[in-house]
Design an enzyme around this catalytic site. Structure first.
Site, PDB file in Angstrom:
ATOM      1  N   ASP A 275      41.186  42.239  48.735  1.00  0.00           N
ATOM      2  CA  ASP A 275      40.410  41.001  48.770  1.00  0.00           C
ATOM      3  C   ASP A 275      40.662  40.334  50.117  1.00  0.00           C
ATOM      4  OD1 ASP A 275      39.489  38.405  48.605  1.00  0.00           O
ATOM      5  OD2 ASP A 275      40.442  37.935  46.692  1.00  0.00           O
TER       6      ASP A 275
ATOM      7  N   CYS B  59      41.538  27.964  41.816  1.00  0.00           N
ATOM      8  CA  CYS B  59      41.128  29.200  41.123  1.00  0.00           C
ATOM      9  C   CYS B  59      42.271  30.204  41.059  1.00  0.00           C
ATOM     10  CB  CYS B  59      39.895  29.819  41.779  1.00  0.00           C
ATOM     11  SG  CYS B  59      38.397  28.854  41.538  1.00  0.00           S
TER      12      CYS B  59
END
Length: 405
Positions: free
Chosen positions: A199, A363
């Site tokens: 990521d 998040c």
């Protein structure tokens, strides 16, 4: 272009007052602001080129296609991928991870197989793998982290086995700034024939990325973290893996031939790009890559590291401020709490002075739970930020502490 004040002049949004104060924008990990060349590229497309790509025979369609595909080549170079067809356009990092989990995962990960992530992952690198595990009986394993916000590498090695099919890990944490040792992770994962997804949402703006040297199987990132538009991003995947994966969405462009009896799928990269794409933002994405290349990754890293070191030093000296995430290797994120004051209140009071930061769990709720927190205040820096911006943040925090007594 290597003068910060000159660079800042190129960002029109930064030259305004918010709540009666000059804007100090320190929410770059959420999204970066856009330089004129990105805004102009989007404006030019809709004013002079607007047309669908790939299938038109007229001049506008031809120009739109050339500009659209030019961005793919820019991203290939940006990541040093071997082939253009290894670059797939997506709506961003989140969709790219979902694409891999629902195509590679569907075909190559089954009941009893294992997927490894880390404690510091963004929800977008947790939930898609949880969904896959619920669907097919695979098992999700989590690498723990230490109090500094670094993965405990020995624990990662203990989790690796011949059951491991995927290691999906963040390159740089959005909540802590921690930079993970991805090259080492990839090397060890490959020893058990596991694939690795990186990521890169937070690493792509700050670090030089070479997917061939890194040898990752997949790398994902979003344009809006790299001075580009929202709603567009890219997936890099090794060609042989992308060719072996089934399509993600069905529709136009991703097909070669359709009959009611059978459909044959298009070649890479179009097999994964169904429907009319986000053409204007893709072209502007290319302009954002141009901007980063003009400024230079080395200058960006130098400037941001200076800001990170300065902010860390200043904040660590303020009584009642506790830094969260003190890894030895970080990108330009400083997360902290003020004892006795809720992060949301801190964010609101800083906003009253024109200082934009992010508050909450970012998040990363499992990560916050690891530290026993509801959330943090996060200040994150980009190349257009200055030491004066940090000084205003520090001054604002001191005022807030004085107000609460």
């Amino acid at each position: 272009m290597n003068d910060v004040l000159t660079i800042k002049q190129d960002f029109p949004i930064l030259h305004q007052d918010v709540n009666g104060h000059p804007l100090v924008y320190l929410d770059n990990a959420a999204t970066t602001q856009k330089p004129n060349m990105v805004i102009d590229a989007l404006d030019k497309y809709y004013k002079t080129v607007n047309s669908n790509v790939h299938r038109g025979a007229h001049a506008l369609a031809d120009q739109a296609t050339k500009d659209f595909e030019a961005t793919r080549e820019k991203i290939r170079q940006f990541l040093n991928a071997a082939h253009q067809e290894e670059i797939i356009f997506t709506r961003g990092t989140t969709e790219a991870i979902n694409l891999v989990s629902k195509t590679f995962g569907k075909k190559f990960i089954g009941a009893g197989d294992e997927i490894i992530i880390s404690t510091m992952e963004h929800h977008s690198n947790i939930v898609p793998w949880q969904m896959l595990c619920e669907e097919n009986g695979a098992i999700l394993k989590v690498i723990p982290i230490n109090d500094k916000g670094e993965i405990i590498y020995e624990e990662f090695l203990n989790l690796l086995s011949d059951k491991t099919k995927m290691v999906s890990i963040v390159h740089a944490s959005n909540a802590l700034g921690t930079v993970n040792p991805v090259e080492r992770i990839i090397e060890d994962a490959h020893k058990v024939d596991a694939k690795v997804l990186i990521d890169g949402a937070q690493s792509s703006p700050h670090l030089t990325v070479d997917v061939q040297k890194m040898d990752c199987d997949f790398y994902v990132f979003s344009a809006h973290k790299v001075y580009g538009p929202t709603g567009i991003g890219a997936l890099y995947g090794k060609k042989e893996l992308l060719e072996a994966m089934p399509p993600f969405h069905g529709g136009g462009e991703m097909i070669k031939e359709v009959t009611f009896e059978k459909t044959t799928y298009n070649e890479l990269p179009y097999k994964f790009e169904a429907g009319t794409p986000n053409i204007g933002d893709t072209i502007a994405f290319g302009a954002a890559i141009d901007f980063v290349n003009q400024v230079g990754k080395s200058f960006i890293a130098e400037q941001e590291n200076k800001l990170l070191a300065y902010a860390t030093e200043k904040l660590s000296k303020i009584e009642r401020v506790r830094l969260i995430g003190t890894a030895d290797h970080k990108v330009s994120v400083v997360s902290f709490i003020i004892e006795g004051i809720h992060p949301y209140d801190v964010g609101m009071m800083l906003d009253a002075r024109g200082i934009a930061v992010r508050t909450g769990h970012h998040c990363t709720q499992p990560l916050m739970q690891r530290f026993g927190l509801e959330g943090t205040v996060r200040a994150s820096f980009a190349v257009y930020n200055t030491l004066e911006d940090v000084d205003k943040l520090v001054e604002g925090i001191k005022r807030i502490i004085q107000m609460f007594g």
